[in-house]
Design a protein around this motif. Structure first.
Motif, short mmCIF file in Angstrom:
data_model
loop_
_atom_site.label_atom_id
_atom_site.label_comp_id
_atom_site.label_asym_id
_atom_site.label_seq_id
_atom_site.Cartn_x
_atom_site.Cartn_y
_atom_site.Cartn_z
N ARG A 142 -4.00 -4.76 5.75
CA ARG A 142 -3.40 -4.53 4.43
C ARG A 142 -2.24 -5.48 4.21
N GLU A 299 -2.95 4.20 -4.11
CA GLU A 299 -2.04 4.33 -2.99
C GLU A 299 -2.08 5.76 -2.44
N ASP A 404 0.85 4.88 2.94
CA ASP A 404 1.52 3.58 2.87
C ASP A 404 2.86 3.62 3.60
#
Length: 443
Positions: A142, A299, A404
């Motif tokens: 990522r 997200e 995240d």
């Protein structure tokens, strides 16, 4: 006044690294580099859009006879929910709570279709399928998203685009169909039942005028054209995308930001601070359209569980967004479980339900979540029997790795200094209020 600096977010120069001169001494808060924005054309609604307006406000299409599209998407609340609760109530007696906070219908006409992975504009028939891209996302690294980097998020193999919190609809027409049939919303019952109500509606003759008398005898086609008309209303009606916020006028050099608003704007775009623009993009598009304040990506933020929702009374219930329970087509792609679409921040200051589960009621609470989630989790999550904060308590433990922890300010750790001070948060909220439509610039 502030000094000459090298930050793209100072004005609307669009390019990272652009150098802007200091503000004129006699005009504090002005945009030193105003731009010309392209606004949607304003013209009389088409016959199709006028029909869509009738459908949008028609309460008779619901089983209660009291709920229309406009009941949850109120024009007086930026086409968002008018109530103070985390969700709206629907069903035959208007007593059934919804599962998620009602999103605004504004600024959806530029949303891309749902996809996974880097944005691929090619028409190559050999391009990866949705499933192939999803599989690639299981091993891809990522990329960190920060406000001052350009288009870096397009490299991420993550869901993007689509409508609803989970992106399950690609068109406004498909989106309009969902609440009509949802037993916890308008509860229309069936396509046949809705079609019969359309035939009895005072605007039924408009269908015949547009499509011929035959359409009134075809249930599926009648409902399909009704929802298509709603989509045309959303596209053509200027109030769904007015771009009349103070910030829009500031971008064009027609308004001044206060000192607090200007500080908030810088913090919003500062990757060392709030880094909001890492996901809520604040730059006009390359072709001159106003910013949408969303990159339309998804997200997993680890938002706290909302114990006020009916569904969460079941300790085994989890809303996993892209992975279900509403969306079912990519449920096996567990690397996306817990992800929800990044909403626009336009008109966010008029909302009273934030995050997908409506767990927060104020922007201050939202700012505290972003600021303290990782440095002081005890301020965000309930304390468990072991005396420790129950982090990510609305996502099953096996999916906690999806949350995240890379993008600032989520890259901090317990005991470290939070990214923002109390004044920083207040200034960012002041800036967010400049995104509310209906601002009247001084003449």
């Amino acid at each position: 006044m502030f000094n000459r600096t090298i930050v793209w977010f100072l004005g609307a120069g669009l390019m990272a690294g652009a150098v802007f001169a200091a503000e004129p001494q006699d005009l504090p808060g002005t945009n030193p580099n105003p731009v010309h924005l392209i606004h949607p054309p304003v013209q009389p609604l088409s016959a199709m859009a006028r029909l869509g307006r009738d459908v949008f406000f028609d309460i008779s299409l619901s089983s209660s006879g009291k709920m229309a599209c406009a009941s949850c998407h109120s024009p007086d609340h930026a086409y968002g929910p008018p109530n103070d609760g985390p969700v709206m109530l629907g069903g035959p007696q208007l007593t059934l709570p919804g599962m998620r906070a009602v999103p605004s219908l504004t600024y959806l006409q530029r949303q891309p279709d749902f996809s996974i992975g880097p944005d691929d504009k090619s028409d190559d028939d050999n391009s990866p399928t949705l499933a192939q891209r999803a599989d690639a996302g299981q091993t891809a690294t990522r990329v960190q998203k920060t406000a001052t980097q350009s288009d870096q998020s397009a490299e991420n193999i993550v869901p993007q685009g689509g409508l609803f919190w989970d992106g399950r609809a690609d068109t406004l027409q498909i989106q309009a169909t969902g609440p009509l049939l949802d037993p916890r919303e308008m509860d229309g019952g069936s396509i046949e039942a809705i079609a019969e109500k359309l035939r009895q509606a005072p605007y039924a003759k408009k269908f015949a005028a547009l499509f011929g008398e035959g359409i009134l005898k075809n249930d599926n086609l009648l409902v399909a054209e009704a929802t298509f008309a709603v989509s045309r209303y959303q596209i053509e009606e200027p109030s769904f995308h007015p771009y009349t916020s103070k910030f829009d006028y500031w971008l064009e050099g027609k308004a001044r930001l206060s000192e607090s608003e200007m500080r908030g704007y810088r913090l919003f775009n500062d990757p060392r601070k709030a880094n909001c623009a890492g996901c809520h993009t604040s730059k006009p598009s390359r072709d001159g359209f106003p910013p949408l304040f969303t990159d339309t990506q998804y997200e997993a933020l680890g938002t706290p569980r909302n114990s006020e929702l009916a569904d969460t009374r079941d300790p085994n219930f989890f809303d996993l967004g892209v992975c279900g329970p509403v969306r079912k087509d990519i449920a096996e792609q567990t690397q996306f479980c817990g992800m929800f679409k990044t909403p626009t921040l336009r008109n966010t200051a008029v909302r009273r339900a934030f995050m997908h589960n409506g767990v927060y009621q104020t922007l201050q609470q939202v700012m505290d979540f972003y600021n303290f989630r990782d440095t002081n989790p005890e301020k965000v999550y309930p304390i468990g029997a072991d005396g420790k904060p129950q982090k990510y308590n609305d996502i099953p433990a096996q999916y906690h790795a999806n949350v995240d922890v890379i993008d600032p300010p989520f890259d901090r750790h317990p005991g470290e200094t939070p990214a923002m001070t109390e004044q920083d948060e207040a200034d960012i909220i002041a800036f967010l209020k400049t995104l509310t439509d209906g601002y009247k610039p001084e003449q």
